[in-house]
Structure formats: structure tokens, C-alpha cells
Design a protein around this motif. Structure first.
Motif, PDB file in Angstrom:
ATOM      1  N   LEU A 163       0.839  -1.203   0.458  1.00 40.18           N
ATOM      2  CA  LEU A 163       0.246   0.173  -0.099  1.00 40.18           C
ATOM      3  C   LEU A 163       1.106   1.181   0.411  1.00 40.18           C
ATOM      4  CD1 LEU A 163      -2.377  -1.324   2.861  1.00 40.18           C
ATOM      5  CD2 LEU A 163      -3.019  -1.385   0.080  1.00 40.18           C
ATOM      6  N   GLN A 164       0.561   2.087  -1.193  1.00 38.31           N
ATOM      7  CA  GLN A 164       1.587   3.663  -0.971  1.00 38.31           C
ATOM      8  C   GLN A 164       0.660   4.377  -1.068  1.00 38.31           C
ATOM      9  OE1 GLN A 164       4.755   3.798  -1.837  1.00 38.31           O
ATOM     10  NE2 GLN A 164       4.705   5.438  -1.537  1.00 38.31           N
ATOM     11  N   SER A 183      -3.928   9.602  -1.219  1.00 35.43           N
ATOM     12  CA  SER A 183      -4.585   8.352  -1.274  1.00 35.43           C
ATOM     13  C   SER A 183      -3.669   7.917  -1.054  1.00 35.43           C
ATOM     14  CB  SER A 183      -3.438   9.044  -3.166  1.00 35.43           C
ATOM     15  OG  SER A 183      -4.605  10.416  -4.184  1.00 35.43           O
ATOM     16  N   CYS A 184      -4.847   6.422  -1.410  1.00 27.99           N
ATOM     17  CA  CYS A 184      -3.594   5.152  -1.092  1.00 27.99           C
ATOM     18  C   CYS A 184      -3.965   4.308  -1.802  1.00 27.99           C
ATOM     19  CB  CYS A 184      -4.239   4.299   0.369  1.00 27.99           C
ATOM     20  SG  CYS A 184      -4.158   2.726   0.340  1.00 27.99           S
ATOM     21  N   ALA A 185      -2.534   4.563  -2.968  1.00 23.42           N
ATOM     22  CA  ALA A 185      -2.815   2.956  -4.117  1.00 23.42           C
ATOM     23  C   ALA A 185      -2.250   1.531  -3.557  1.00 23.42           C
ATOM     24  CB  ALA A 185      -1.897   3.933  -4.992  1.00 23.42           C
ATOM     25  N   ARG A 224     -13.630   5.294  -2.722  1.00 20.12           N
ATOM     26  CA  ARG A 224     -12.423   4.442  -3.610  1.00 20.12           C
ATOM     27  C   ARG A 224     -12.798   4.415  -5.204  1.00 20.12           C
ATOM     28  NH1 ARG A 224     -13.629  -0.958  -0.865  1.00 20.12           N
ATOM     29  NH2 ARG A 224     -13.160  -2.115  -2.888  1.00 20.12           N
ATOM     30  N   ASP A 225     -11.803   3.990  -5.446  1.00 18.76           N
ATOM     31  CA  ASP A 225     -11.498   4.035  -7.084  1.00 18.76           C
ATOM     32  C   ASP A 225     -11.300   2.437  -7.770  1.00 18.76           C
ATOM     33  OD1 ASP A 225     -11.405   3.870  -9.745  1.00 18.76           O
ATOM     34  OD2 ASP A 225     -10.918   5.984  -9.905  1.00 18.76           O
ATOM     35  N   LYS A 284      -8.959   2.444 -11.092  1.00 15.50           N
ATOM     36  CA  LYS A 284      -7.170   3.085 -10.189  1.00 15.50           C
ATOM     37  C   LYS A 284      -6.765   1.657  -8.295  1.00 15.50           C
ATOM     38  CE  LYS A 284      -7.484   7.216 -11.970  1.00 15.50           C
ATOM     39  NZ  LYS A 284      -7.376   8.639 -12.024  1.00 15.50           N
ATOM     40  N   ASN A 285      -7.841   0.978  -8.842  1.00 14.33           N
ATOM     41  CA  ASN A 285      -7.332  -0.001  -7.426  1.00 14.33           C
ATOM     42  C   ASN A 285      -6.219   1.614  -5.990  1.00 14.33           C
ATOM     43  OD1 ASN A 285      -7.728  -2.299  -7.504  1.00 14.33           O
ATOM     44  ND2 ASN A 285      -5.889  -1.915  -9.313  1.00 14.33           N
ATOM     45  N   THR A 286      -6.789   2.473  -5.805  1.00 19.42           N
ATOM     46  CA  THR A 286      -6.950   3.750  -4.866  1.00 19.42           C
ATOM     47  C   THR A 286      -8.034   3.651  -3.821  1.00 19.42           C
ATOM     48  OG1 THR A 286      -4.900   3.966  -6.129  1.00 19.42           O
ATOM     49  CG2 THR A 286      -5.710   5.359  -4.914  1.00 19.42           C
ATOM     50  N   TYR A 326      -9.131   6.842  -1.450  1.00 19.12           N
ATOM     51  CA  TYR A 326      -8.879   8.509  -0.918  1.00 19.12           C
ATOM     52  C   TYR A 326      -9.595   9.430   0.315  1.00 19.12           C
ATOM     53  CZ  TYR A 326      -7.771   8.127  -5.761  1.00 19.12           C
ATOM     54  OH  TYR A 326      -7.779   7.971  -7.433  1.00 19.12           O
ATOM     55  N   CYS A 343      -2.241   4.138   5.802  1.00 23.71           N
ATOM     56  CA  CYS A 343      -3.544   3.311   5.456  1.00 23.71           C
ATOM     57  C   CYS A 343      -3.840   2.190   5.379  1.00 23.71           C
ATOM     58  CB  CYS A 343      -3.097   3.529   3.691  1.00 23.71           C
ATOM     59  SG  CYS A 343      -4.471   2.712   2.651  1.00 23.71           S
TER      60      CYS A 343
END
Length: 115
Positions: A3-4, A20-22, A70-71, A74-76, A78, A94
Motif C-alpha cells: 500500500l503506497q 491517496s492509498c494505492a 475508492r476508485d 485505479k485500486n486506490t 482516497y 492506510c
């Protein structure tokens, strides 16, 4: 799974930030995703969470000011933070929980709100 987290920074009181958490993989792997924060000298606390079904929870202290979303494309996930206060200053993390209960944490992103 990694998780970034990103998007932290320094902002004046009343300002806004978007975290953001990707995820490195599909966020459909997770039943529950959310944001936590840890201020100096305090325990880590939940800020907001969102389930795969779209159920959302917020800490009382951020209700009406923060929005989690969540998107899936984009596997993200927010966290939109508005009307920031000095007491929102913390490292924000996150967190994602898989369907079998494994807990994954991203690295922290620092949010500093000046008065």
C-alpha cells in the motif's frame, strides 16, 4: 500486497488535502480499507473506513470535514480532508484487511496543519 500512501503536507488551518492509498494489486482483494492517524504521544486511531460493499464510517472528530472514497479502476482509496484543524496534525496510515482477515499497512504520510 503493498500500500503506497501519498498526499500529505503542510497546510494552514481551514485548508484542504487529499490523501491517496494505492494498492499494488486489486482492491477487490480487500474487504475493508481505511485511514488511521497517529499524533505524537497518542495512540493510532481510526479516521475513516470503507468496505467493499461501500459502507463508510468516520470518526466523530472528522465527520462533515473528511470524505473517504475508492476508485476500483485505479485500486486506490482516497481521503479528502477539508476544513483542516491543527488537531488533525498526525502521520496518516492506510490500512487494508483481506477477506481472510490479514491486515496490511502502508507507510505513513505526514499531515501538518498550522494555526
Amino acid at each position: 500486497v503493498q500500500l503506497q500512501a501519498s498526499g500529505g503536507g503542510l497546510v494552514q488551518a481551514g485548508g484542504s488535502l487529499r490523501l491517496s492509498c494505492a494498492a499494488s494489486g486489486s482492491i477487490f482483494s480487500f474487504n475493508d480499507m481505511g485511514w488511521y492517524r497517529e499524533a505524537p504521544g497518542k495512540q493510532r486511531e481510526s479516521v475513516a473506513g470503507i468496505t467493499s460493499g461501500g459502507s463508510i464510517t468516520y470518526a466523530n472528530s472528522v465527520l462533515g470535514r473528511f470524505t473517504i472514497s475508492r476508485d476500483n479502476t485505479k485500486n486506490t482509496v482516497y481521503l479528502n480532508m477539508n476544513s483542516l484543524k491543527p488537531e488533525d496534525t498526525a502521520a496518516y496510515y492506510c490500512r487494508a484487511v483481506t477477506w481472510r482477515g490479514d491486515v496490511n499497512w502502508g507507510q505513513g504520510t505526514q499531515v501538518t496543519v498550522s494555526s
